[in-house]
Design a protein around this motif. Structure first.
Motif, PDB file in Angstrom:
ATOM      1  N   ASP A  81       0.805  -1.227   0.000  1.00 48.32           N
ATOM      2  CA  ASP A  81       0.000   0.000   0.000  1.00 48.32           C
ATOM      3  C   ASP A  81       0.835   1.272   0.000  1.00 48.32           C
ATOM      4  O   ASP A  81       0.348   2.330  -0.388  1.00 48.32           O
ATOM      5  CB  ASP A  81      -0.926   0.025   1.232  1.00 48.32           C
ATOM      6  CG  ASP A  81      -1.996  -1.044   1.157  1.00 48.32           C
ATOM      7  OD1 ASP A  81      -2.352  -1.426   0.040  1.00 48.32           O
ATOM      8  OD2 ASP A  81      -2.469  -1.488   2.226  1.00 48.32           O
ATOM      9  N   PHE A  82       2.081   1.196   0.468  1.00 44.08           N
ATOM     10  CA  PHE A  82       2.896   2.404   0.631  1.00 44.08           C
ATOM     11  C   PHE A  82       4.304   2.168   0.092  1.00 44.08           C
ATOM     12  O   PHE A  82       4.818   1.049   0.129  1.00 44.08           O
ATOM     13  CB  PHE A  82       2.983   2.808   2.107  1.00 44.08           C
ATOM     14  CG  PHE A  82       1.647   3.061   2.743  1.00 44.08           C
ATOM     15  CD1 PHE A  82       0.991   4.264   2.542  1.00 44.08           C
ATOM     16  CD2 PHE A  82       1.037   2.086   3.523  1.00 44.08           C
ATOM     17  CE1 PHE A  82      -0.242   4.500   3.114  1.00 44.08           C
ATOM     18  CE2 PHE A  82      -0.200   2.308   4.104  1.00 44.08           C
ATOM     19  CZ  PHE A  82      -0.843   3.527   3.890  1.00 44.08           C
ATOM     20  N   VAL A  83       4.914   3.259  -0.385  1.00 44.99           N
ATOM     21  CA  VAL A  83       6.316   3.242  -0.804  1.00 44.99           C
ATOM     22  C   VAL A  83       7.012   4.329   0.010  1.00 44.99           C
ATOM     23  O   VAL A  83       6.680   5.509  -0.111  1.00 44.99           O
ATOM     24  CB  VAL A  83       6.468   3.508  -2.310  1.00 44.99           C
ATOM     25  CG1 VAL A  83       7.936   3.497  -2.702  1.00 44.99           C
ATOM     26  CG2 VAL A  83       5.693   2.471  -3.119  1.00 44.99           C
ATOM     27  N   ALA A  96      11.988  10.826  -5.902  1.00 43.65           N
ATOM     28  CA  ALA A  96      11.407  10.827  -7.253  1.00 43.65           C
ATOM     29  C   ALA A  96      11.110   9.405  -7.707  1.00 43.65           C
ATOM     30  O   ALA A  96      10.068   9.133  -8.328  1.00 43.65           O
ATOM     31  CB  ALA A  96      12.352  11.520  -8.225  1.00 43.65           C
ATOM     32  N   LEU A  97      12.006   8.490  -7.396  1.00 44.60           N
ATOM     33  CA  LEU A  97      11.803   7.085  -7.750  1.00 44.60           C
ATOM     34  C   LEU A  97      10.604   6.517  -7.010  1.00 44.60           C
ATOM     35  O   LEU A  97       9.806   5.745  -7.574  1.00 44.60           O
ATOM     36  CB  LEU A  97      13.062   6.295  -7.417  1.00 44.60           C
ATOM     37  CG  LEU A  97      13.094   4.828  -7.819  1.00 44.60           C
ATOM     38  CD1 LEU A  97      12.979   4.689  -9.320  1.00 44.60           C
ATOM     39  CD2 LEU A  97      14.385   4.182  -7.328  1.00 44.60           C
ATOM     40  N   ALA A  98      10.444   6.902  -5.729  1.00 45.98           N
ATOM     41  CA  ALA A  98       9.307   6.416  -4.937  1.00 45.98           C
ATOM     42  C   ALA A  98       7.977   6.843  -5.563  1.00 45.98           C
ATOM     43  O   ALA A  98       7.006   6.078  -5.568  1.00 45.98           O
ATOM     44  CB  ALA A  98       9.404   6.936  -3.507  1.00 45.98           C
ATOM     45  N   LEU A  99       7.926   8.059  -6.085  1.00 48.64           N
ATOM     46  CA  LEU A  99       6.699   8.539  -6.730  1.00 48.64           C
ATOM     47  C   LEU A  99       6.352   7.671  -7.933  1.00 48.64           C
ATOM     48  O   LEU A  99       5.191   7.281  -8.130  1.00 48.64           O
ATOM     49  CB  LEU A  99       6.859  10.000  -7.155  1.00 48.64           C
ATOM     50  CG  LEU A  99       6.911  11.031  -6.027  1.00 48.64           C
ATOM     51  CD1 LEU A  99       7.355  12.384  -6.568  1.00 48.64           C
ATOM     52  CD2 LEU A  99       5.554  11.157  -5.362  1.00 48.64           C
ATOM     53  N   ARG A 100       7.360   7.380  -8.755  1.00 50.24           N
ATOM     54  CA  ARG A 100       7.097   6.573  -9.962  1.00 50.24           C
ATOM     55  C   ARG A 100       6.710   5.147  -9.593  1.00 50.24           C
ATOM     56  O   ARG A 100       5.791   4.572 -10.188  1.00 50.24           O
ATOM     57  CB  ARG A 100       8.330   6.578 -10.857  1.00 50.24           C
ATOM     58  CG  ARG A 100       8.672   7.955 -11.426  1.00 50.24           C
ATOM     59  CD  ARG A 100       9.614   7.859 -12.605  1.00 50.24           C
ATOM     60  NE  ARG A 100      10.915   7.332 -12.245  1.00 50.24           N
ATOM     61  CZ  ARG A 100      11.937   8.066 -11.836  1.00 50.24           C
ATOM     62  NH1 ARG A 100      11.799   9.384 -11.731  1.00 50.24           N
ATOM     63  NH2 ARG A 100      13.091   7.520 -11.534  1.00 50.24           N
ATOM     64  N   LEU A 101       7.401   4.582  -8.617  1.00 54.68           N
ATOM     65  CA  LEU A 101       7.081   3.205  -8.212  1.00 54.68           C
ATOM     66  C   LEU A 101       5.694   3.144  -7.571  1.00 54.68           C
ATOM     67  O   LEU A 101       4.947   2.181  -7.794  1.00 54.68           O
ATOM     68  CB  LEU A 101       8.155   2.694  -7.250  1.00 54.68           C
ATOM     69  CG  LEU A 101       7.978   1.266  -6.725  1.00 54.68           C
ATOM     70  CD1 LEU A 101       7.869   0.278  -7.876  1.00 54.68           C
ATOM     71  CD2 LEU A 101       9.138   0.882  -5.801  1.00 54.68           C
ATOM     72  N   ALA A 107      -0.019   2.529  -5.302  1.00 57.80           N
ATOM     73  CA  ALA A 107       0.176   2.707  -3.862  1.00 57.80           C
ATOM     74  C   ALA A 107       0.319   4.193  -3.554  1.00 57.80           C
ATOM     75  O   ALA A 107       0.229   5.039  -4.446  1.00 57.80           O
ATOM     76  CB  ALA A 107       1.422   1.940  -3.416  1.00 57.80           C
ATOM     77  N   ARG A 108       0.551   4.515  -2.297  1.00 55.44           N
ATOM     78  CA  ARG A 108       0.778   5.902  -1.878  1.00 55.44           C
ATOM     79  C   ARG A 108       2.229   6.057  -1.447  1.00 55.44           C
ATOM     80  O   ARG A 108       2.749   5.236  -0.706  1.00 55.44           O
ATOM     81  CB  ARG A 108      -0.128   6.268  -0.696  1.00 55.44           C
ATOM     82  CG  ARG A 108      -1.602   6.384  -1.029  1.00 55.44           C
ATOM     83  CD  ARG A 108      -1.914   7.606  -1.873  1.00 55.44           C
ATOM     84  NE  ARG A 108      -1.586   8.842  -1.194  1.00 55.44           N
ATOM     85  CZ  ARG A 108      -2.412   9.474  -0.374  1.00 55.44           C
ATOM     86  NH1 ARG A 108      -3.597   8.986  -0.116  1.00 55.44           N
ATOM     87  NH2 ARG A 108      -2.048  10.608   0.178  1.00 55.44           N
ATOM     88  N   GLU A 109       2.874   7.104  -1.949  1.00 49.48           N
ATOM     89  CA  GLU A 109       4.221   7.401  -1.499  1.00 49.48           C
ATOM     90  C   GLU A 109       4.155   8.117  -0.149  1.00 49.48           C
ATOM     91  O   GLU A 109       3.218   8.871   0.105  1.00 49.48           O
ATOM     92  CB  GLU A 109       4.971   8.262  -2.521  1.00 49.48           C
ATOM     93  CG  GLU A 109       4.499   9.695  -2.648  1.00 49.48           C
ATOM     94  CD  GLU A 109       3.234   9.853  -3.472  1.00 49.48           C
ATOM     95  OE1 GLU A 109       2.730  10.989  -3.569  1.00 49.48           O
ATOM     96  OE2 GLU A 109       2.750   8.840  -4.016  1.00 49.48           O
ATOM     97  N   VAL A 110       5.122   7.880   0.693  1.00 47.40           N
ATOM     98  CA  VAL A 110       5.205   8.539   1.993  1.00 47.40           C
ATOM     99  C   VAL A 110       6.543   9.274   2.033  1.00 47.40           C
ATOM    100  O   VAL A 110       7.588   8.674   2.308  1.00 47.40           O
ATOM    101  CB  VAL A 110       5.102   7.530   3.156  1.00 47.40           C
ATOM    102  CG1 VAL A 110       5.168   8.260   4.492  1.00 47.40           C
ATOM    103  CG2 VAL A 110       3.807   6.734   3.059  1.00 47.40           C
ATOM    104  N   LEU A 111       6.511  10.567   1.721  1.00 49.87           N
ATOM    105  CA  LEU A 111       7.729  11.373   1.674  1.00 49.87           C
ATOM    106  C   LEU A 111       7.825  12.183   2.958  1.00 49.87           C
ATOM    107  O   LEU A 111       6.905  12.915   3.306  1.00 49.87           O
ATOM    108  CB  LEU A 111       7.715  12.303   0.460  1.00 49.87           C
ATOM    109  CG  LEU A 111       7.474  11.633  -0.901  1.00 49.87           C
ATOM    110  CD1 LEU A 111       7.540  12.664  -2.021  1.00 49.87           C
ATOM    111  CD2 LEU A 111       8.473  10.514  -1.160  1.00 49.87           C
ATOM    112  N   THR A 112       8.938  12.056   3.647  1.00 48.58           N
ATOM    113  CA  THR A 112       9.070  12.698   4.961  1.00 48.58           C
ATOM    114  C   THR A 112      10.128  13.795   4.988  1.00 48.58           C
ATOM    115  O   THR A 112      10.334  14.413   6.017  1.00 48.58           O
ATOM    116  CB  THR A 112       9.423  11.643   6.029  1.00 48.58           C
ATOM    117  OG1 THR A 112      10.652  11.009   5.672  1.00 48.58           O
ATOM    118  CG2 THR A 112       8.335  10.595   6.139  1.00 48.58           C
ATOM    119  N   THR A 113      10.798  14.046   3.864  1.00 48.30           N
ATOM    120  CA  THR A 113      11.795  15.107   3.829  1.00 48.30           C
ATOM    121  C   THR A 113      11.101  16.469   3.869  1.00 48.30           C
ATOM    122  O   THR A 113       9.967  16.618   3.421  1.00 48.30           O
ATOM    123  CB  THR A 113      12.669  14.982   2.571  1.00 48.30           C
ATOM    124  OG1 THR A 113      11.839  14.628   1.465  1.00 48.30           O
ATOM    125  CG2 THR A 113      13.725  13.924   2.745  1.00 48.30           C
ATOM    126  N   ALA A 114      11.815  17.470   4.386  1.00 47.36           N
ATOM    127  CA  ALA A 114      11.184  18.758   4.710  1.00 47.36           C
ATOM    128  C   ALA A 114      10.642  19.473   3.490  1.00 47.36           C
ATOM    129  O   ALA A 114       9.562  20.067   3.526  1.00 47.36           O
ATOM    130  CB  ALA A 114      12.194  19.654   5.434  1.00 47.36           C
TER     131      ALA A 114
END
Length: 560
Positions: A81-83, A96-101, A107-114
């Motif tokens: 469900d998440f990347v 950027a790779l997580a968004l494409r994957l 699934a939903r990407e979970v980006l935690t960088t500021a």
């Protein structure tokens, strides 16, 4: 790029799907997970770990040293469900790779960088979007990331001839005068006196005429010296251009410099005058020249005349910088519960967002930094569409947003007509319309068919709206009423109530739905102008509707 897929839990379906995404670059680790990191840590660009976040963190913790050296780490739970990028989000391009994957896996990407929290782009992400190389001082890049993380705007200086594209988090300005130490610069030129960070567009082309005996290393040294002497960055070199008979040597040289090799047929050059004629080319090739004419044959602008080195002549040109913009017409639903994954992906793709101020308020928080508050008032739909097209024409990816579904009483038509006329690529992203959301609140009022109508007479004459209401009242369609504007509201509601009462009865139950899920059912005869406004939607069902409290059930005729 070397990718190792490390299953920390068994998930054969996920393993195969991720392998399909990466193709030949990836292989599946079959031993104990810890051994993958012990044996392959120094030789792997990216580990894709399938399993819980806690397990993956404990496994990789002993191996982490420095973000510049460590491989990228992605974590995907067994559910798929998440990347989640764990390491190398910016440095290794893992975000950027997580968004494409994530798109590939649905699934939903979970980006935690500021920077992602503010919806802005890091310099590396900007470079990737613009097709530029990133060059410059590492400390300046860290300072820029710090500014973005605090929500401050970073100066972005743009050199001629590149367009002043707006980007979230950046204050885009033309490059004039001295540069501050902490800034981002889009330019092909060298600025040795500053420690700024540079976006280097791959727009420079070097035309070459050289003798067969000239070796590759010598040619590389000449090109480096030539560009530096002319004040241009090697990182902006995109092409080497010469005549067809030099194909083999040019290909080797281009590979050495990491650029493209382009060949021009000699017959084409015979009719192109050389600004600096070459007696040598005339004698041996029967051509007026090579270095300059090959650039002119490609339609490039000459930036520097021919310079002759021993056994090689070089000229500098610029190929047109073209970044094709596009228009995204994005439906936001109610901005919270009903915004779709496709809409979120479109907002992620967009670089700037335009819309009516009430719709901009519906944006998820991390995209609000991308909103341009230009022409955001009511009745500025045409100006807003023109601004969106202007930005797309310059090369921006622009999202024009609307609540509900952009195609249902949204301001989609002027923008689409303009985009079609100008040949600007566009995409319409559908959404959950207000009528669908309202219907869900009341049960099943639309199952036998429905019509939607707007009471706004800003663009449609009231007389035409009246005729439509009279026709619809006589049908067995549920009628959904949008845009209950304040101007002449009392007259409009009286006409609406009387028209439908004659056709469907005074006691007909009607539904009033408001933002946030508020709803109530009243009798048609009790409908008052003060009950209705632009923030609500009115549902008028056909005769025979069953009203069970605040549930409206229209039968479709099934038997059981």
């Amino acid at each position: 790029m070397t990718v190792v897929i490390v299953p920390c839990v068994a998930s054969s379906f996920l393993e195969k799907t991720i392998l399909d995404f990466f193709g030949e670059k990836a292989f599946l680790w079959s031993g104990p997970p810890r051994e993958a990191f012990e044996k392959l840590w120094e030789r792997t660009d990216l580990f894709v770990c399938i399993g819980s976040l806690g397990i993956v963190v404990r496994l990789i913790a002993p191996f982490l040293k420095d973000k510049k050296e460590d491989p990228g780490i992605l974590c995907i739970p067994g559910s798929g469900d998440f990347v989640i990028p764990l390491c190398g989000g910016h440095e290794k391009g893992v975000n950027a790779l997580a968004l494409r994957l994530a798109r590939f896996l649905k699934a939903r990407e979970v980006l935690t960088t500021a920077s992602e929290a503010f919806g802005v782009f890091t310099p590396r992400e900007l470079a990737e979007r613009l097709g530029c190389a990133l060059e410059g001082d590492r400390e300046c890049e860290k300072a820029i990331l710090g500014l973005l993380a605090r929500g401050d705007r970073v100066p972005l200086f743009v050199d001629d001839p590149f367009p002043l594209l707006p980007f979230p988090g950046y204050d885009t300005r033309p490059l004039t005068g001295p540069l501050p130490q902490t800034c981002l610069v889009l330019s092909e030129r060298l600025f040795p006196e500053t420690s700024a960070l540079f976006l280097r567009p791959k727009t420079l082309a070097v035309g070459l005429g050289f003798r067969k005996a000239c070796n590759t290393e010598r040619l590389v040294a000449c090109i480096r010296d030539f560009l530096e002497s002319q004040g241009f960055a090697l990182a902006s070199l995109g092409e080497l251009v010469s005549i067809s008979r030099k194909a083999e040597d040019l290909a080797l040289l281009a590979e050495k410099l990491g650029v493209q090799s382009v060949l021009v047929d000699e017959d084409v050059l015979r009719d192109i005058p050389a600004p600096s004629p070459s007696p040598c080319a005339e004698k041996h090739l029967g051509l007026p020249g090579v270095a300059e004419p090959v650039l002119l044959a490609r339609g490039y602008t000459l930036l520097a005349p021919k310079t002759v080195y021993p056994e090689v002549a070089l000229a500098l040109g610029r190929k047109p910088w073209s970044r094709r913009g596009s228009l995204l017409l994005v439906s936001l639903g109610d901005g919270a519960n009903t915004i779709t994954l496709e809409a979120l992906e479109a907002l992620e793709e967009a670089e700037v967002i335009l819309g009516y101020r009430a719709y901009l308020d519906l944006l998820p928080p991390r995209f609000r930094g991308r909103a341009l508050h230009r022409f955001s008032q009511m009745k500025q739909e045409v100006e807003r569409a023109k601004e969106a097209l202007r930005l797309a024409r310059c090369g921006s990816i622009v999202a024009l947003v609307s609540g509900g579904d952009v195609g249902v009483f949204g301001a989609v038509s002027p923008a689409l007509e303009m985009a079609q006329e100008e040949g600007i690529p566009f995409r319409v992203v559908p959404g959950v319309s207000a009528v669908s959301s309202a219907a869900a609140l009341f049960g099943s009022p639309l199952v036998k068919g429905f019509a939607v109508v707007s009471l706004s007479d800003y663009l449609t004459p009231w007389e035409e709206i009246q005729r439509n209401l009279e026709r619809l009242a006589g049908t067995d369609l549920t009628v959904s009423v949008y845009n209950i504007v304040g101007r002449g509201k009392e007259e409009k509601i009286v006409f609406l109530r009387e028209t439908f009462a004659r056709a469907r009865g005074q006691d007909l139950p009607v539904g009033i739905a408001r933002k946030g899920g508020q709803k109530r059912v009243v009798r048609l005869c009790d409908l008052r102008p003060e009950d209705l406004d632009m923030s609500c939607l009115l549902l008028i069902p056909p005769r025979g509707v069953q009203s069970l409290g605040d549930v409206l059930i229209v039968s479709r005729g099934y038997r059981w």
